[in-house]
Design a protein around this motif. Structure first.
Motif, PDB file in Angstrom:
ATOM      1  N   ALA A 170       0.849  -1.194   0.000  1.00  0.00           N
ATOM      2  CA  ALA A 170       0.000   0.000   0.000  1.00  0.00           C
ATOM      3  C   ALA A 170       0.886   1.246   0.000  1.00  0.00           C
ATOM      4  N   GLN A 171       0.451   2.283  -0.742  1.00  0.00           N
ATOM      5  CA  GLN A 171       1.261   3.501  -0.837  1.00  0.00           C
ATOM      6  C   GLN A 171       1.561   4.069   0.548  1.00  0.00           C
ATOM      7  N   GLY A 172       0.538   4.067   1.437  1.00  0.00           N
ATOM      8  CA  GLY A 172       0.722   4.627   2.789  1.00  0.00           C
ATOM      9  C   GLY A 172       1.821   3.871   3.526  1.00  0.00           C
ATOM     10  N   GLU A 173       1.829   2.571   3.379  1.00  0.00           N
ATOM     11  CA  GLU A 173       2.838   1.740   4.041  1.00  0.00           C
ATOM     12  C   GLU A 173       4.234   2.039   3.449  1.00  0.00           C
ATOM     13  N   ALA A 174       4.272   2.203   2.137  1.00  0.00           N
ATOM     14  CA  ALA A 174       5.550   2.527   1.477  1.00  0.00           C
ATOM     15  C   ALA A 174       6.073   3.857   2.012  1.00  0.00           C
ATOM     16  N   GLU A 175       5.188   4.838   2.148  1.00  0.00           N
ATOM     17  CA  GLU A 175       5.636   6.154   2.625  1.00  0.00           C
ATOM     18  C   GLU A 175       6.045   6.096   4.094  1.00  0.00           C
ATOM     19  N   ARG A 176       5.352   5.259   4.854  1.00  0.00           N
ATOM     20  CA  ARG A 176       5.693   5.143   6.285  1.00  0.00           C
ATOM     21  C   ARG A 176       7.103   4.551   6.437  1.00  0.00           C
ATOM     22  N   LEU A 177       7.380   3.513   5.680  1.00  0.00           N
ATOM     23  CA  LEU A 177       8.673   2.828   5.870  1.00  0.00           C
ATOM     24  C   LEU A 177       9.815   3.466   5.062  1.00  0.00           C
ATOM     25  N   LEU A 178       9.510   3.936   3.852  1.00  0.00           N
ATOM     26  CA  LEU A 178      10.596   4.460   3.006  1.00  0.00           C
ATOM     27  C   LEU A 178      10.697   5.981   3.091  1.00  0.00           C
ATOM     28  N   GLY A 179       9.642   6.622   3.632  1.00  0.00           N
ATOM     29  CA  GLY A 179       9.611   8.078   3.650  1.00  0.00           C
ATOM     30  C   GLY A 179       9.063   8.583   2.317  1.00  0.00           C
ATOM     31  N   GLU A 180       8.466   9.805   2.359  1.00  0.00           N
ATOM     32  CA  GLU A 180       7.868  10.331   1.120  1.00  0.00           C
ATOM     33  C   GLU A 180       8.933  10.570   0.063  1.00  0.00           C
ATOM     34  N   GLU A 181      10.110  11.033   0.523  1.00  0.00           N
ATOM     35  CA  GLU A 181      11.178  11.328  -0.439  1.00  0.00           C
ATOM     36  C   GLU A 181      11.667  10.041  -1.108  1.00  0.00           C
ATOM     37  N   GLY A 182      11.778   8.982  -0.349  1.00  0.00           N
ATOM     38  CA  GLY A 182      12.205   7.683  -0.918  1.00  0.00           C
ATOM     39  C   GLY A 182      11.228   7.221  -1.980  1.00  0.00           C
ATOM     40  N   VAL A 183       9.945   7.325  -1.674  1.00  0.00           N
ATOM     41  CA  VAL A 183       8.925   6.899  -2.647  1.00  0.00           C
ATOM     42  C   VAL A 183       9.002   7.791  -3.886  1.00  0.00           C
ATOM     43  N   ARG A 184       9.185   9.093  -3.656  1.00  0.00           N
ATOM     44  CA  ARG A 184       9.267  10.014  -4.807  1.00  0.00           C
ATOM     45  C   ARG A 184      10.429   9.626  -5.731  1.00  0.00           C
ATOM     46  N   LEU A 185      11.588   9.366  -5.105  1.00  0.00           N
ATOM     47  CA  LEU A 185      12.765   9.019  -5.918  1.00  0.00           C
ATOM     48  C   LEU A 185      12.531   7.738  -6.720  1.00  0.00           C
ATOM     49  N   LEU A 186      11.908   6.751  -6.085  1.00  0.00           N
ATOM     50  CA  LEU A 186      11.674   5.471  -6.763  1.00  0.00           C
ATOM     51  C   LEU A 186      10.655   5.626  -7.897  1.00  0.00           C
ATOM     52  N   LEU A 187       9.647   6.478  -7.671  1.00  0.00           N
ATOM     53  CA  LEU A 187       8.658   6.727  -8.738  1.00  0.00           C
ATOM     54  C   LEU A 187       9.319   7.494  -9.885  1.00  0.00           C
ATOM     55  N   ALA A 188      10.131   8.508  -9.517  1.00  0.00           N
ATOM     56  CA  ALA A 188      10.771   9.330 -10.553  1.00  0.00           C
ATOM     57  C   ALA A 188      11.720   8.496 -11.413  1.00  0.00           C
ATOM     58  N   ALA A 189      12.345   7.507 -10.800  1.00  0.00           N
ATOM     59  CA  ALA A 189      13.279   6.664 -11.555  1.00  0.00           C
ATOM     60  C   ALA A 189      12.540   5.632 -12.407  1.00  0.00           C
ATOM     61  N   GLY A 190      11.219   5.546 -12.216  1.00  0.00           N
ATOM     62  CA  GLY A 190      10.460   4.560 -12.982  1.00  0.00           C
ATOM     63  C   GLY A 190      10.561   3.165 -12.395  1.00  0.00           C
ATOM     64  N   LEU A 191      11.119   3.044 -11.194  1.00  0.00           N
ATOM     65  CA  LEU A 191      11.263   1.710 -10.591  1.00  0.00           C
ATOM     66  C   LEU A 191       9.982   1.274  -9.890  1.00  0.00           C
ATOM     67  N   LEU A 192       9.225   2.267  -9.368  1.00  0.00           N
ATOM     68  CA  LEU A 192       7.935   1.958  -8.738  1.00  0.00           C
ATOM     69  C   LEU A 192       6.829   2.458  -9.649  1.00  0.00           C
ATOM     70  N   ALA A 193       5.684   1.769  -9.589  1.00  0.00           N
ATOM     71  CA  ALA A 193       4.533   2.210 -10.391  1.00  0.00           C
ATOM     72  C   ALA A 193       3.257   1.854  -9.636  1.00  0.00           C
ATOM     73  N   PRO A 194       2.163   2.556  -9.925  1.00  0.00           N
ATOM     74  CA  PRO A 194       0.893   2.173  -9.298  1.00  0.00           C
ATOM     75  C   PRO A 194       0.497   0.780  -9.755  1.00  0.00           C
ATOM     76  N   TYR A 195      -0.139   0.060  -8.856  1.00  0.00           N
ATOM     77  CA  TYR A 195      -0.601  -1.287  -9.180  1.00  0.00           C
ATOM     78  C   TYR A 195      -1.780  -1.151 -10.140  1.00  0.00           C
TER      79      TYR A 195
END
Ligand SMILES: C[S@@+](CC[C@H](N)C(=O)[O-])C[C@H]1O[C@@H](n2cnc3c(N)ncnc32)[C@H](O)[C@@H]1O
Length: 509
Positions: free
Chosen positions: A73-98
């Motif tokens: 879940a996005q909320g869980e990802a942000e809790r554990l990785l931090g919003e900046e971590g999620v942003r970086l992973l999305l920007a790199a194209g490594l993460l995507a919405p399910y």
């Protein structure tokens, strides 16, 4: 899956790399967390690993998302990785919405440590990430770097410093570029590396991986084998081409024509135009022995007229008949029919292993060597083999042995053969063998089982000859040169060792 052009996101990628490393997403930490001695033993959750607890920290979630290919879940990802971590992973194209569920995130590409690197490759059935229903891989899927085959490929990667400073290196059929990046990451020792592949997708991933790892002495090239680098020469070329026998081409990373040799042939045929003097081509894969034409002779034929300029080494990890090989290669019911047709076309065996082709420097004879390796034999054993075979060609190398003191190696087995003749059992010869680093068996005349122990590391070879003749173990009149030749062959086989030129301990590599 789409990744942004790697150069465009270079700054973000450097930041992403720091974030991943800070999170402990490195080989020792990940292996420790998974209790593995090597990440090559990694299995995904869908591949059968049983995991005890859901991810509860950054490292756990990175493994879950990018190695297991499971959503979160996005909320869980942000809790554990931090919003900046999620942003970086999305920007790199490594993460995507399910798919159909924007509040859940999953990997658009897998990501994992390999040695000092972080490598991205395509999601797959065992780790589907954001393509849960896309189980069927695209034909140009980027081959993962954490497989048994890649482990074998990386294990034998030659040392680029052997080629001198500023070596030019090519990773042909690069896929993720893992091998070329590992070689090029030896900063200060490697001039430039090129990662070349046929597909745009692989070129893209290789470029992304180079940028993510901050490796700036490589460039990416696209094209059919050597066409990607036409007119260029290299000191070291490494290749892990497709080699699975296939009637039809479906997967570009895998299928390689009826005998599995199509790509290997192209790689070897192009070597003379692209290797510098002293330049080395290392291919990991499968080739075939044909009736009357073993693979080493066939590699020479592939080199064409220039073959007299090249040493050829074949180091076998596995040797199987067509039927054995195809039944293990997933050919199913078809295996028998295809094996029969391969046999009818002259294929005697599939040879899986390491193929090395090296251009000589200066005028000298060249060598052709075929060895079966022990599973414990590492790259250093291969280096030792190449070095000692070439050294043995030096003028006077043989004669010099007469003044050296070889010893019979530990573990050598001697089987004496007796035959009943005219009412008595007569010693008809012996077979001398060793298992490591290479499996070798040599047939020697009857007296050898008795004179071999005279090689005790303290007696010169000439003294062994004299002593052996005196004790009736060696025929009188045996020329010293001939005896030195036998001694040299036994040293090259790893049956005798001499100080300073003994094979490396097994497992070293
Ligand atoms: C078995 S994968 C190995 C990838 C990578 N070297 C590794 O070890 O992980 C084979 C690679 O060869 C590439 N390939 C297939 N045919 C090719 C060709 N004709 N020219 C260049 N590359 C090719 C595929 O795209 C794939 O990336």
């Amino acid at each position: 899956m789409t990744l942004p052009p790697p150069k465009a996101g270079f700054e973000d990628l450097a930041q992403l790399r720091r974030f991943l490393v800070d999170a402990g997403f490195r080989e020792p930490e990940v292996a420790g967390r998974l209790a593995l001695s090597s990440l090559f033993d990694f299995r995904t959750l869908r591949g059968g690993r049983t995991s005890t607890a859901p991810p509860s920290d950054r490292l756990g979630l990175l493994i879950h998302l990018f190695m297991d290919g499971e959503p979160t879940a996005q909320g869980e990802a942000e809790r554990l990785l931090g919003e900046e971590g999620v942003r970086l992973l999305l920007a790199a194209g490594l993460l995507a919405p399910y798919p159909h569920d924007a509040a859940t995130l999953a990997a658009a590409a897998l990501l994992y440590p390999v040695g000092p690197l972080l490598i991205a490759s395509d999601v797959n059935e065992q780790a589907p990430g954001a393509s849960p229903d896309g189980g069927a891989l695209q034909s140009d899927a980027v081959y993962p770097a954490l497989t048994g085959a890649v482990r074998g490929f990386l294990r034998d990667l030659p040392d680029p410093t052997e080629m001198g400073p500023d070596a030019r290196i090519l990773d042909l059929c690069a896929g993720t570029g893992v091998a070329g990046l590992l070689l090029a990451s030896r900063a200060g020792e490697v001039g430039e590396g090129v990662l070349a592949d046929l597909t745009e997708r692989c070129a893209h991933f290789a470029g992304f991986n180079a940028a993510l790892n901050g490796t700036d002495n490589v460039r990416v090239a696209r094209g059919d084998l050597w066409a990607a680098v036409s007119g260029e020469r290299f000191d070291l070329v490494v290749a892990h081409p497709p080699y699975v026998p296939a009637d039809t081409d479906r997967m570009i990373f895998r299928d390689a024509g009826a005998d599995g040799e199509r790509l290997l042939r192209g790689v070897v045929e192009g070597a003379p135009d692209h290797l510098t003097p002293g330049g080395l081509l290392y291919v990991r894969g499968t080739a075939v022995d044909r009736v009357g034409h073993p693979v080493e002779a066939r590699l020479r034929a592939m080199l064409g007229e220039a073959h007299g300029d090249f040493d050829v080494f074949v180091v076998i990890s596995d040797l199987r008949s067509p039927a054995e090989y195809l039944s293990g290669a997933g050919a199913g019911d078809d295996a028998l029919r295809r094996a029969r047709s391969l046999r009818d076309s002259g294929v005697a065996a599939f040879v899986h292993g390491t193929f090395l082709v090296q251009r000589r420097e200066g005028a000298r004879e060249v060598v052709t060597v075929r060895r079966v390796r022990a599973p414990t034999a590492g790259r250093q054993a291969l280096d030792w083999m190449r070095r000692s075979e070439v050294k043995a060609l030096r003028p006077h190398a043989r004669r010099a042995l007469l003044r050296r003191s070889p010893r019979l190696r530990d573990g050598v087995e001697v089987q004496v053969q007796y035959r009943m003749e005219e009412g008595e059992l007569r010693n008809r010869g012996c077979r001398v063998g060793v298992d490591a680093p290479f499996r070798v068996a040599v047939d020697l005349p009857a007296g050898a089982s008795r004179f071999l122990p005279l090689f005790n590391g303290r007696r010169h070879t000439l003294r062994v000859l004299e002593e052996g003749v005196k004790r009736g173990m060696i025929p009188t009149g045996t020329p010293p040169d001939e005896f030195a030749g036998l001694t040299q062959a036994l040293i090259l086989a790893g049956i005798l060792e001499v100080d300073g030129s003994a094979p490396p301990p097994t497992g070293a590599g």
